[in-house]
Write an enzyme that holds these catalytic residues in place. Structure first.
Site, PDB file in Angstrom:
ATOM      1  N   GLU A  37      34.281  49.165  46.886  1.00 17.78           N
ATOM      2  CA  GLU A  37      33.778  50.466  47.059  1.00 17.78           C
ATOM      3  C   GLU A  37      32.979  50.802  45.605  1.00 17.78           C
ATOM      4  OE1 GLU A  37      36.645  53.565  47.533  1.00 17.78           O
ATOM      5  OE2 GLU A  37      35.414  55.093  47.841  1.00 17.78           O
ATOM      6  N   ARG A 262      47.921  41.761  44.675  1.00 19.90           N
ATOM      7  CA  ARG A 262      46.740  42.034  43.804  1.00 19.90           C
ATOM      8  C   ARG A 262      47.325  41.464  42.272  1.00 19.90           C
ATOM      9  NH1 ARG A 262      45.017  47.090  44.858  1.00 19.90           N
ATOM     10  NH2 ARG A 262      44.330  47.431  42.736  1.00 19.90           N
ATOM     11  N   LYS A 272      40.453  51.410  39.469  1.00 19.71           N
ATOM     12  CA  LYS A 272      39.327  52.274  39.294  1.00 19.71           C
ATOM     13  C   LYS A 272      39.256  53.798  38.676  1.00 19.71           C
ATOM     14  CE  LYS A 272      37.166  50.381  42.514  1.00 19.71           C
ATOM     15  NZ  LYS A 272      36.121  50.205  43.673  1.00 19.71           N
TER      16      LYS A 272
HETATM   17  P1  ATP Z   1      41.149  50.031  42.432  1.00 23.18           P
HETATM   18  O1  ATP Z   1      42.543  50.036  42.926  1.00 23.18           O
HETATM   19  O2  ATP Z   1      40.952  49.321  41.146  1.00 23.18           O
HETATM   20  O3  ATP Z   1      40.267  51.051  42.860  1.00 23.18           O
HETATM   21  P2  ATP Z   1      40.375  49.065  44.987  1.00 23.18           P
HETATM   22  O4  ATP Z   1      41.163  48.159  45.897  1.00 23.18           O
HETATM   23  O5  ATP Z   1      40.461  50.363  45.495  1.00 23.18           O
HETATM   24  O6  ATP Z   1      40.857  48.936  43.673  1.00 23.18           O
HETATM   25  P3  ATP Z   1      37.790  48.136  45.928  1.00 23.18           P
HETATM   26  O7  ATP Z   1      36.465  48.258  45.655  1.00 23.18           O
HETATM   27  O8  ATP Z   1      38.151  48.805  47.306  1.00 23.18           O
HETATM   28  O9  ATP Z   1      38.928  48.408  44.966  1.00 23.18           O
HETATM   29  O10 ATP Z   1      38.345  46.450  45.881  1.00 23.18           O
HETATM   30  C1  ATP Z   1      37.368  45.551  46.665  1.00 23.18           C
HETATM   31  C2  ATP Z   1      38.101  44.268  46.881  1.00 23.18           C
HETATM   32  O11 ATP Z   1      38.733  43.934  45.584  1.00 23.18           O
HETATM   33  C3  ATP Z   1      39.334  44.649  47.906  1.00 23.18           C
HETATM   34  O12 ATP Z   1      39.414  43.638  48.943  1.00 23.18           O
HETATM   35  C4  ATP Z   1      40.530  44.846  46.888  1.00 23.18           C
HETATM   36  O13 ATP Z   1      41.789  44.409  47.918  1.00 23.18           O
HETATM   37  C5  ATP Z   1      40.307  43.664  45.944  1.00 23.18           C
HETATM   38  N1  ATP Z   1      41.162  44.093  44.523  1.00 23.18           N
HETATM   39  C6  ATP Z   1      40.879  45.235  44.033  1.00 23.18           C
HETATM   40  N2  ATP Z   1      41.981  45.240  42.954  1.00 23.18           N
HETATM   41  C7  ATP Z   1      42.426  44.038  43.029  1.00 23.18           C
HETATM   42  C8  ATP Z   1      43.674  43.230  42.181  1.00 23.18           C
HETATM   43  N3  ATP Z   1      43.953  44.188  41.156  1.00 23.18           N
HETATM   44  N4  ATP Z   1      43.710  42.038  42.561  1.00 23.18           N
HETATM   45  C9  ATP Z   1      43.220  41.451  43.443  1.00 23.18           C
HETATM   46  N5  ATP Z   1      42.061  42.075  44.452  1.00 23.18           N
HETATM   47  C10 ATP Z   1      41.935  43.394  43.902  1.00 23.18           C
HETATM   48 MG    MG Z   2      39.706  50.943  47.457  1.00 19.90          MG
END
Ligand code: ATP
Ligand code: MG
Length: 561
Positions: A37, A262, A272
């Site tokens: 995102e 994760r 984020k």
């Molecule tokens: P955040 O919690 O940092 O906002 P998010 O999952 O909301 O992370 P996205 O931009 O939606 O952020 O993530 C893009 C991809 O990266 C998704 O498939 C998510 O599952 C993966 N991802 C995000 N954080 C991690 C992590 N700590 N370890 C592994 N994969 C991750």
């Molecule tokens: Mg997300």
């Protein structure tokens, strides 16, 4: 992938499953996507997902899309899209197609109409709170909305009104009509469209209704013919909804969602939302502050793409959450740079040293190997002069027995030069150390009969006349606690380490380092690995310490746990 070997990656449950499916002929090729995102910069957790998503098709045949999951116009910005592209490429990966969930808004709208026409979705005018209150709990079923049984014609009319812009934010939502007593709460008529009068970076003001994450994500996967939709464990409970939507919609393909744990790293935060706060409140200098766990921060700190990919491959992919020590990431950087970084000399906290028997006004150019184990990295000449700088820490007036560096009357070898003896310690009237007077033993130069003479210590140095004055920034852990986000009692910013940045203004570098460019890396002998920072200029260089030579943290960390 650029410089590293083919991703015959470490084995894990996803890879094993894919291999079996391919052997059984379920697929001809693997298609994955990395779906960020664009509401912030990518962090090291995303790197884990990137490495996984890009390496599988590389290994088995197929490709990966970069998909911007841009369904929430509130927080998404173009600068984040640009940064994400740059970071994925820098890690060494190329996507086949760049996609945007917003490209599918029209199709998603039609899918919503399809559900309505089949009696599988309805418009609900209740507010968010009432809807939430009716969802029930893990032990109690939900309560049906009074609008659940509207006619198809009425739902269609209402949904079209939602789209037309005549209704304000929150006036109503579209919900999938699934099962209010399903054991999985995600199936209790989830909201799939909301009204939001907010322009979108890509679709402008074309839309005032936006699909929910759950409604957009799986359908975007299907539209792109994704075979394996890899996501983190928190979406495991959403999989029944993912599958329900795919089953009830006229989508062109049937992707499968697989969840993995994760990545968590100690002494930092990987979310984020939290990283945005650190930036917005000025706790760090920006998204690319070298203390940030973002890809941009790690890059600026001096991390290489290889070190990050190796780290991701080594930690592996499992279904159970764990926290990896930050030192593991540093170990991979150390291993990578140890093999490749040219050696240089630099003095971080200088102490002047006068070689009393070295001719005044002269410069002797001494040969120094750029890498002790890699002769093809060549040699360079380093200037020796009567006045040089050594590290303050390398001299001790009242030295204990085991101190093998310089002490009054003691001998030490100057790296790449000769042995010196400390004859005199010069102090000012207040008793502060000013400089050391030493004599050299010219017979101990390389090529001379005494070259092999052994003394216990070797120290680094830089010519006072030729040295380059530089700012050097040393970094430590961003937080004082291993799990700063985990303590519910206090706000995570209260655990910031105030000593995470140390700026040294009087460092002296070997000449030539003023020509170094961002992207180059060096080992400063005996000190660690250092890289030029973009804040530097040729006349005023700035270097970052990427990592120390040894893991001084491992011990300290144990004490803190
Ligand atoms: P955040 O919690 O940092 O906002 P998010 O999952 O909301 O992370 P996205 O931009 O939606 O952020 O993530 C893009 C991809 O990266 C998704 O498939 C998510 O599952 C993966 N991802 C995000 N954080 C991690 C992590 N700590 N370890 C592994 N994969 C991750
Ligand atoms: Mg997300």
């Amino acid at each position: 992938m650029s410089s590293n070997e083919p991703a015959s990656g470490p084995t894990n449950f996803i890879r094993n499953r894919i291999r079996k499916e391919l052997e059984a002929g379920h697929y001809e090729r693997i298609v994955t996507r990395f779906p960020p995102e664009p509401n912030g910069y990518l962090h090291i957790g995303h790197a884990k997902s990137i490495v996984l998503n890009f390496s599988l098709p590389e290994e088995f045949g197929g490709y990966t899309n970069l998909r911007f999951d841009d369904t929430n116009p509130e927080k998404e910005e173009q600068r984040y899209i640009d940064a994400i592209r740059e970071d994925v490429q820098w890690l060494g990966f190329d996507w086949k197609n760049e996609c945007h969930a917003s490209d599918y808004f029209e199709t998603l709208y039609e899918y919503a109409l399809h559900l309505i026409d089949n009696g599988l979705a309805y418009v609900d005018e209740q507010d968010g709170e009432s809807i939430r209150a009716q969802r029930g709990t893990l032990t109690e079923p939900g309560t049906s909305s009074p609008h659940r049984d509207r006619s198809v014609a009425e739902n269609r009319l209402m949904f079209e009104r939602m789209r037309s812009g005549e209704l304000p934010d929150g006036a109503c939502v579209l919900r999938a009509k699934i099962d209010m007593s399903a054991p999985n709460i995600n199936l209790r008529d989830p909201v799939i469209y909301r009204i939001r009068h907010k322009a979108h970076p890509r679709t402008g003001s074309n839309w005032c209704i936006y699909p929910s994450y759950d409604f957009a994500h799986g359908q975007s996967d299907a539209i792109e013919y994704i075979t394996h939709s890899l996501c983190t464990l928190e979406f495991e409970d959403h999989r029944p909804l993912y599958d329900w939507l795919i089953e009830h919609l006229p989508v062109p393909s049937r992707p499968h969602q697989i969840e993995f744990a994760r990545l968590n790293i100690d002494f930092t935060v990987l979310s984020k939302r939290r990283l945005t706060r650190l930036v917005d409140e000025g706790h760090v200098s920006g998204w690319d502050d070298p203390r940030m766990p973002t890809i941009a921060g790690l890059r600026r700190r001096g991390f290489t793409p290889d070190s990050i990919r190796n780290f991701c491959n080594e930690i592996g992919v499992t279904k159970s959450e764990s926290t990896i020590p930050f030192g593991e990431l540093e170990r991979h950087l150390r291993d990578d740079l140890n093999a490749r970084a040219p050696r240089r000399m630099a003095v971080l906290k200088p102490l002047k040293l006068v070689l009393t028997n070295f001719p005044e006004g002269e410069t002797e150019w001494l040969e120094a190997a750029n890498h002790p184990q890699q002769p093809d990295m060549g040699i360079r000449k380093v200037p020796m002069t009567r006045e040089i700088y050594i590290e303050q820490d390398d001299f001790m007036e009242e030295a204990p027995k085991k101190f093998f560096r310089l002490k009054p009357g003691g001998e030490v070898r100057l790296r790449n030069a000769f042995i010196i003896r400390c004859d005199e310690v010069i102090k000012d009237q207040a008793g502060n150390l000013v400089e050391l007077h030493c004599s050299m033993d010219p017979e101990t130069r390389s090529g001379q009969p005494g070259a092999e003479r052994k003394v216990k210590g070797t120290i680094h140095w830089v010519s006072a006349e030729h040295g380059i004055k530089s700012e050097v920034r040393l970094y430590d852990r961003l937080f004082k606690l291993p799990n700063p986000g985990g303590d519910k009692e206090t706000d995570f910013v209260e655990h910031l380490n105030e000593e995470s940045l140390e700026v040294l203004n009087a460092a002296i570098l070997e000449p030539g380092l003023d020509q170094a460019r961002v992207g180059e890396f060096f080992q400063f002998e005996r000190l660690g690995y250092f890289v030029p920072d973009p804040d530097g200029r040729e006349e005023a260089p700035v270097f970052n310490r990427a990592v120390t030579l040894r893991d001084t943290w491992a011990k300290l960390e144990k004490q803190l746990r």
